[in-house]
Write a protein that holds these residues in place. Structure first.
Motif, PDB file in Angstrom:
ATOM      1  N   LEU A  29     -56.958 -17.656 -15.605  1.00  0.00           N
ATOM      2  CA  LEU A  29     -57.820 -18.835 -15.523  1.00  0.00           C
ATOM      3  C   LEU A  29     -57.020 -20.117 -15.764  1.00  0.00           C
ATOM      4  CD1 LEU A  29     -60.829 -17.307 -17.436  1.00  0.00           C
ATOM      5  CD2 LEU A  29     -60.986 -18.244 -15.124  1.00  0.00           C
ATOM      6  N   LEU A  30     -56.085 -20.062 -16.694  1.00  0.00           N
ATOM      7  CA  LEU A  30     -55.258 -21.231 -16.949  1.00  0.00           C
ATOM      8  C   LEU A  30     -54.337 -21.517 -15.764  1.00  0.00           C
ATOM      9  CD1 LEU A  30     -54.381 -20.729 -20.711  1.00  0.00           C
ATOM     10  CD2 LEU A  30     -55.720 -22.596 -19.722  1.00  0.00           C
ATOM     11  N   LEU A  31     -53.803 -20.471 -15.157  1.00  0.00           N
ATOM     12  CA  LEU A  31     -52.983 -20.665 -13.961  1.00  0.00           C
ATOM     13  C   LEU A  31     -53.794 -21.335 -12.850  1.00  0.00           C
ATOM     14  CD1 LEU A  31     -50.986 -17.314 -13.714  1.00  0.00           C
ATOM     15  CD2 LEU A  31     -50.035 -19.582 -14.169  1.00  0.00           C
ATOM     16  N   HIS A  32     -55.040 -20.901 -12.703  1.00  0.00           N
ATOM     17  CA  HIS A  32     -55.893 -21.499 -11.682  1.00  0.00           C
ATOM     18  C   HIS A  32     -56.163 -22.965 -11.990  1.00  0.00           C
ATOM     19  CE1 HIS A  32     -59.932 -21.999  -9.604  1.00  0.00           C
ATOM     20  NE2 HIS A  32     -59.107 -21.715  -8.634  1.00  0.00           N
ATOM     21  N   ALA A  33     -56.442 -23.269 -13.256  1.00  0.00           N
ATOM     22  CA  ALA A  33     -56.714 -24.656 -13.637  1.00  0.00           C
ATOM     23  C   ALA A  33     -55.485 -25.539 -13.436  1.00  0.00           C
ATOM     24  CB  ALA A  33     -57.162 -24.704 -15.101  1.00  0.00           C
ATOM     25  N   GLN A  34     -54.300 -24.965 -13.565  1.00  0.00           N
ATOM     26  CA  GLN A  34     -53.050 -25.705 -13.398  1.00  0.00           C
ATOM     27  C   GLN A  34     -52.586 -25.767 -11.943  1.00  0.00           C
ATOM     28  OE1 GLN A  34     -50.631 -23.372 -15.995  1.00  0.00           O
ATOM     29  NE2 GLN A  34     -51.648 -24.110 -17.860  1.00  0.00           N
ATOM     30  N   LEU A  37     -61.099 -24.144 -20.602  1.00  0.00           N
ATOM     31  CA  LEU A  37     -60.045 -23.609 -21.465  1.00  0.00           C
ATOM     32  C   LEU A  37     -59.054 -24.705 -21.845  1.00  0.00           C
ATOM     33  CD1 LEU A  37     -59.212 -20.141 -19.862  1.00  0.00           C
ATOM     34  CD2 LEU A  37     -59.795 -20.533 -22.252  1.00  0.00           C
ATOM     35  N   GLN A  38     -58.805 -25.604 -20.919  1.00  0.00           N
ATOM     36  CA  GLN A  38     -57.874 -26.697 -21.189  1.00  0.00           C
ATOM     37  C   GLN A  38     -58.502 -27.792 -22.036  1.00  0.00           C
ATOM     38  OE1 GLN A  38     -56.843 -27.592 -17.026  1.00  0.00           O
ATOM     39  NE2 GLN A  38     -54.735 -27.012 -17.529  1.00  0.00           N
ATOM     40  N   ASN A  39     -59.756 -28.095 -21.768  1.00  0.00           N
ATOM     41  CA  ASN A  39     -60.415 -29.205 -22.453  1.00  0.00           C
ATOM     42  C   ASN A  39     -61.918 -28.972 -22.453  1.00  0.00           C
ATOM     43  OD1 ASN A  39     -60.938 -31.653 -23.712  1.00  0.00           O
ATOM     44  ND2 ASN A  39     -60.847 -32.821 -21.797  1.00  0.00           N
ATOM     45  N   LEU A  40     -62.433 -28.358 -23.494  1.00  0.00           N
ATOM     46  CA  LEU A  40     -63.850 -28.025 -23.568  1.00  0.00           C
ATOM     47  C   LEU A  40     -64.673 -29.265 -23.892  1.00  0.00           C
ATOM     48  CD1 LEU A  40     -66.032 -25.791 -23.557  1.00  0.00           C
ATOM     49  CD2 LEU A  40     -65.681 -25.596 -26.024  1.00  0.00           C
ATOM     50  N   PRO A  41     -65.686 -29.594 -23.078  1.00  0.00           N
ATOM     51  CA  PRO A  41     -66.565 -30.725 -23.405  1.00  0.00           C
ATOM     52  C   PRO A  41     -67.261 -30.495 -24.746  1.00  0.00           C
ATOM     53  CG  PRO A  41     -66.880 -30.015 -21.131  1.00  0.00           C
ATOM     54  CD  PRO A  41     -66.031 -28.969 -21.794  1.00  0.00           C
ATOM     55  N   SER A  42     -67.520 -31.564 -25.446  1.00  0.00           N
ATOM     56  CA  SER A  42     -68.182 -31.454 -26.749  1.00  0.00           C
ATOM     57  C   SER A  42     -69.619 -30.997 -26.564  1.00  0.00           C
ATOM     58  CB  SER A  42     -68.146 -32.799 -27.466  1.00  0.00           C
ATOM     59  OG  SER A  42     -68.841 -33.787 -26.719  1.00  0.00           O
ATOM     60  N   ARG A  43     -70.113 -30.230 -27.519  1.00  0.00           N
ATOM     61  CA  ARG A  43     -71.501 -29.792 -27.486  1.00  0.00           C
ATOM     62  C   ARG A  43     -71.965 -29.522 -28.894  1.00  0.00           C
ATOM     63  NH1 ARG A  43     -68.054 -25.587 -27.615  1.00  0.00           N
ATOM     64  NH2 ARG A  43     -68.825 -23.450 -27.490  1.00  0.00           N
ATOM     65  N   GLN A  44     -73.284 -29.386 -29.045  1.00  0.00           N
ATOM     66  CA  GLN A  44     -73.895 -29.161 -30.336  1.00  0.00           C
ATOM     67  C   GLN A  44     -74.145 -27.672 -30.550  1.00  0.00           C
ATOM     68  OE1 GLN A  44     -74.263 -31.723 -32.484  1.00  0.00           O
ATOM     69  NE2 GLN A  44     -73.265 -32.931 -30.870  1.00  0.00           N
ATOM     70  N   PRO A  45     -74.247 -27.221 -31.820  1.00  0.00           N
ATOM     71  CA  PRO A  45     -74.504 -25.801 -32.091  1.00  0.00           C
ATOM     72  C   PRO A  45     -75.803 -25.289 -31.469  1.00  0.00           C
ATOM     73  CG  PRO A  45     -73.736 -26.908 -34.075  1.00  0.00           C
ATOM     74  CD  PRO A  45     -73.967 -27.971 -33.060  1.00  0.00           C
ATOM     75  N   SER A  46     -76.756 -26.190 -31.244  1.00  0.00           N
ATOM     76  CA  SER A  46     -78.038 -25.774 -30.668  1.00  0.00           C
ATOM     77  C   SER A  46     -78.021 -25.733 -29.141  1.00  0.00           C
ATOM     78  CB  SER A  46     -79.154 -26.711 -31.131  1.00  0.00           C
ATOM     79  OG  SER A  46     -78.894 -28.043 -30.708  1.00  0.00           O
ATOM     80  N   ASP A  47     -76.920 -26.123 -28.529  1.00  0.00           N
ATOM     81  CA  ASP A  47     -76.853 -26.163 -27.070  1.00  0.00           C
ATOM     82  C   ASP A  47     -76.814 -24.758 -26.474  1.00  0.00           C
ATOM     83  OD1 ASP A  47     -76.860 -28.904 -26.965  1.00  0.00           O
ATOM     84  OD2 ASP A  47     -74.678 -29.103 -26.732  1.00  0.00           O
ATOM     85  N   ILE A  48     -77.504 -24.592 -25.363  1.00  0.00           N
ATOM     86  CA  ILE A  48     -77.409 -23.373 -24.561  1.00  0.00           C
ATOM     87  C   ILE A  48     -76.275 -23.551 -23.555  1.00  0.00           C
ATOM     88  CG2 ILE A  48     -78.578 -22.002 -22.775  1.00  0.00           C
ATOM     89  CD1 ILE A  48     -81.213 -22.621 -24.216  1.00  0.00           C
ATOM     90  N   THR A  49     -75.455 -22.525 -23.393  1.00  0.00           N
ATOM     91  CA  THR A  49     -74.405 -22.545 -22.381  1.00  0.00           C
ATOM     92  C   THR A  49     -74.666 -21.407 -21.399  1.00  0.00           C
ATOM     93  OG1 THR A  49     -72.945 -21.189 -23.774  1.00  0.00           O
ATOM     94  CG2 THR A  49     -72.697 -23.586 -23.893  1.00  0.00           C
TER      95      THR A  49
END
Length: 288
Positions: free
Chosen positions: A25-30, A254-266
């Motif tokens: 996944l990191l190779l793909h992102a790069q 994996l490179q830079n996860l957007p900020s989120r709250q503990p109550s957020d659904i992903t």
């Protein structure tokens, strides 16, 4: 050239498969993993992938048959065919390992209760893979076949997980912080309002516009919607049910996860990043 079968795949450590998929996944992102959408030809589907060090393809049939055998071929940078992996075990291992990476990245750090809707091969593989990135305190399982649920629960207990069959999909949702849908259902197997705040949801099954195992309304509740392959999502036959939604790449997260709250659904949409089968097969082919 080596030829590996399901017996060889079964011996490969799940934790190493997860780390191989994290690296892919990191190779793909790069931009180092070329991973175009699937190619369909007659009754066969092909996926190809290439890095500067390795390239290859996977071929599998799309017919309704009793067998689900696939073939993955791996070449090294010098053009030498290193080997092939044949059988049906590599696919679930690859898919579950990608799902485990998604869980590790997107789920809350304290999430420990896994819920499975579905009791087949993919559900089993997913539970074992997620257990390598989270210490699971509970695994709840529900599917239409109660006997299959109980069989899977017993097998996971033998593998050291505290698993049990549930009475309903709603019960699984109520008791889970990690929720995985692993069915072939053409209609939603849960309702969006059943999903608790703070839950990480992974959908492994159908996602087409007219055929999907999860309710599209869940997307409205999700703070983050992520897929392993935006290109594959965009090329879905008949259109992806969430084609118009804002969907992030797992590699980018994996490179830079957007900020989120503990109550957020992903929500993780597993669609199959091309080339990951080749990279995983390469790991299996390494001398040990």
């Amino acid at each position: 050239m080596r030829v590996l079968t399901d017996t060889d795949v079964a011996r490969f450590p799940v934790s190493e498969a997860v780390e191989a998929m994290r690296a892919a996944l990191l190779l793909h992102a790069q931009g180092q993993l070329n991973a175009p959408p699937r190619l369909h030809a007659g009754g066969l589907t092909f996926t190809v992938g290439a890095t500067p060090q390795v390239f290859g393809f996977r071929a599998y049939h799309t017919r309704d048959t009793p067998h689900d055998d696939q073939l993955v071929a791996v070449w090294n940078a010098s053009g030498q065919l290193e080997g092939v992996v044949a059988g049906s075990a590599l696919g679930p291992l690859r898919t579950s390992a990608l799902g485990a990476v998604a869980a590790d990245v997107l789920a809350r750090p304290d999430a420990s209760r896994l819920g499975l809707i579905g009791s087949g091969i993919q559900a089993r593989a997913h539970a074992l893979a997620v257990a390598t990135v989270r210490p699971l305190s509970q695994v709840l399982i529900y599917s239409r076949d109660q006997r299959n649920c109980e069989t899977l629960a017993a097998e996971l207990c033998e593998r050291g997980l505290l698993a049990q069959a549930a009475e309903s999909a709603e019960q699984v949702c109520a008791g889970s912080e990690l929720l995985t849908l692993a069915t072939n259902s053409p209609v939603p197997v849960i309702q969006a309002e059943w999903v608790r705040p703070g839950t990480h949801v992974c959908t492994l099954g159908p996602k087409e516009r007219e055929r999907h195992e999860f309710p599209p309304e869940l997307a409205a509740r999700a703070a983050l919607i992520v897929t392993d392959s935006p290109a594959q999502l965009g090329a879905y036959p008949g259109g992806h049910v969430l084609a118009s939604a804002e969907v992030l790449s797992l590699g980018a997260c994996l490179q830079n996860l957007p900020s989120r709250q503990p109550s957020d659904i992903t929500l993780f949409l597993s669609v199959g990043l091309a080339g990951t089968e080749v990279l995983l097969a390469q790991e299996l082919l390494r001398p040990r």
